[in-house]
Motif scaffolding. Structure first.
Motif: not given
Length: 325
Positions: A296-325
């Motif tokens: 469970d990546l959310t339970l990883s050590p703090a530096p690992v969690r930070a990377r995990f959340y940063a990757e979700i933030t990057r992806w969600s800004g590009s794909y997750g919340w973007v309405a399809p054309d």
């Protein structure tokens, strides 16, 4: 509380609501929806939300995950599926279903409540961990057009070992499931995963042992047959119509003997198999490997969690919340 929001075991920032479901052969059945609701000076109704689905022998307690999504401007909900966690009743076999489609009712009820709270135009993503990731992926494949994206945290997309092992063992498990579906299989959980996360064993986390026991709830033939059926569906390829983000640890360490490398690895799933299966989920799939991540990546050590959340933030800004054309 059935029919309205009430206090939750996680404290004042969380509310819980019982979702009545159709009874099964063991009697009454419910799911439980949890919402992160910290006090704010000017409450607003968010236009987007995340619904989290937990894994096997588990329940929602990852408060940091809720705070992360809240900081991203999304309403955060988590679902304790039937016969798990807040939804487990004394007359029930913990975690047991014999068809993963059974969870469609749980997810549909949760999404209906989210839409009721936020309005029909709100964009909703589902996030699933481990078995919850498999459940969410299969649901998304059957339900096109209903969510904006899918985030998978170490999803259980294939049986440990290989598809060959699944093909060899599936007939025997299916036969046992027909004859004695609730027969418990030998429990092979040595408690190592719990050792990597529990505060008492050098980890960071505390939780309800009755809802996340060590060893885990017994695996039963009917349930395992349902899981293997789901794996076979993934292996044939799904057609999920929204962007999918799959995050896994960078490596697997599975051993009968404890070693400290387990504190920086997935010791539950084969991450190589998961990564290979992930690209079969749909036409737009991103796979991220997180060095030092636990299962469970959310339970990883703090530096690992930070990377995990940063990757979700990057992806969600590009794909997750973007309405399809």
């Amino acid at each position: 509380m059935v029919g309205r929001w009430g206090p939750d075991v996680l404290g004042d920032d969380f509310r819980a609501r019982t979702l009545p479901l159709e009874p099964d052969d063991e009697g009454d059945v419910v799911a439980t929806l949890v919402r992160y609701a910290p006090p704010t000076p000017e409450p607003v109704r968010p236009a987007r939300a995340v619904l989290y689905v937990h894994g096997w022998s588990d329940y929602f307690f990852q408060t940091g995950l809720a705070a992360y999504w809240h900081a991203q401007g999304a309403a955060f909900y988590a679902l304790d599926l039937r016969k798990y966690g807040r939804s487990l009743r004394p007359h029930q076999t913990p975690g047991y279903v014999d068809d993963l489609r059974t969870y469609d009712e749980d997810l549909d009820a949760a999404l209906a409540q989210v839409r009721h709270d936020l309005g029909p135009r709100a964009r909703v993503m589902i996030m699933g961990h481990s078995t919850g990731g498999l459940v969410a992926a299969l649901w998304a494949d059957r339900n096109p057009g209903r969510i904006a994206g899918l985030v998978l945290n170490s999803p259980w997309l294939e049986l440990q070992g290989s598809a060959v092992l699944r093909h060899v063992s599936a007939p025997a498990i299916a036969r046992m499931a027909q004859l004695q579906p609730r027969a418990p299989l030998p429990n092979i959980d040595p408690g190592y995963y719990a050792r990597t996360i529990r505060a008492a064993d050098g980890g960071e986390w505390t939780y309800e042992d009755r809802w996340r026991p060590v060893p885990s709830f017994p695996v039963r033939a009917g349930w395992l047959s349902a899981i293997m059926t789901g794996h076979a569906q993934v292996a044939r390829g799904l057609a999920i119509d929204v962007p999918v983000l799959t995050l896994v640890s960078a490596r697997t360490v599975i051993s009968r003997r404890w070693n400290e490398d387990m504190r920086a690895s997935d010791i539950v799933l084969d991450v190589e198999l998961v990564a290979r299966r992930a690209v079969q989920l749909g036409p737009v799939v991103s796979v991220v490997r997180v060095a030092g991540g636990l299962h469970d990546l959310t339970l990883s050590p703090a530096p690992v969690r930070a990377r995990f959340y940063a990757e979700i933030t990057r992806w969600s800004g590009s794909y997750g919340w973007v309405a399809p054309d």
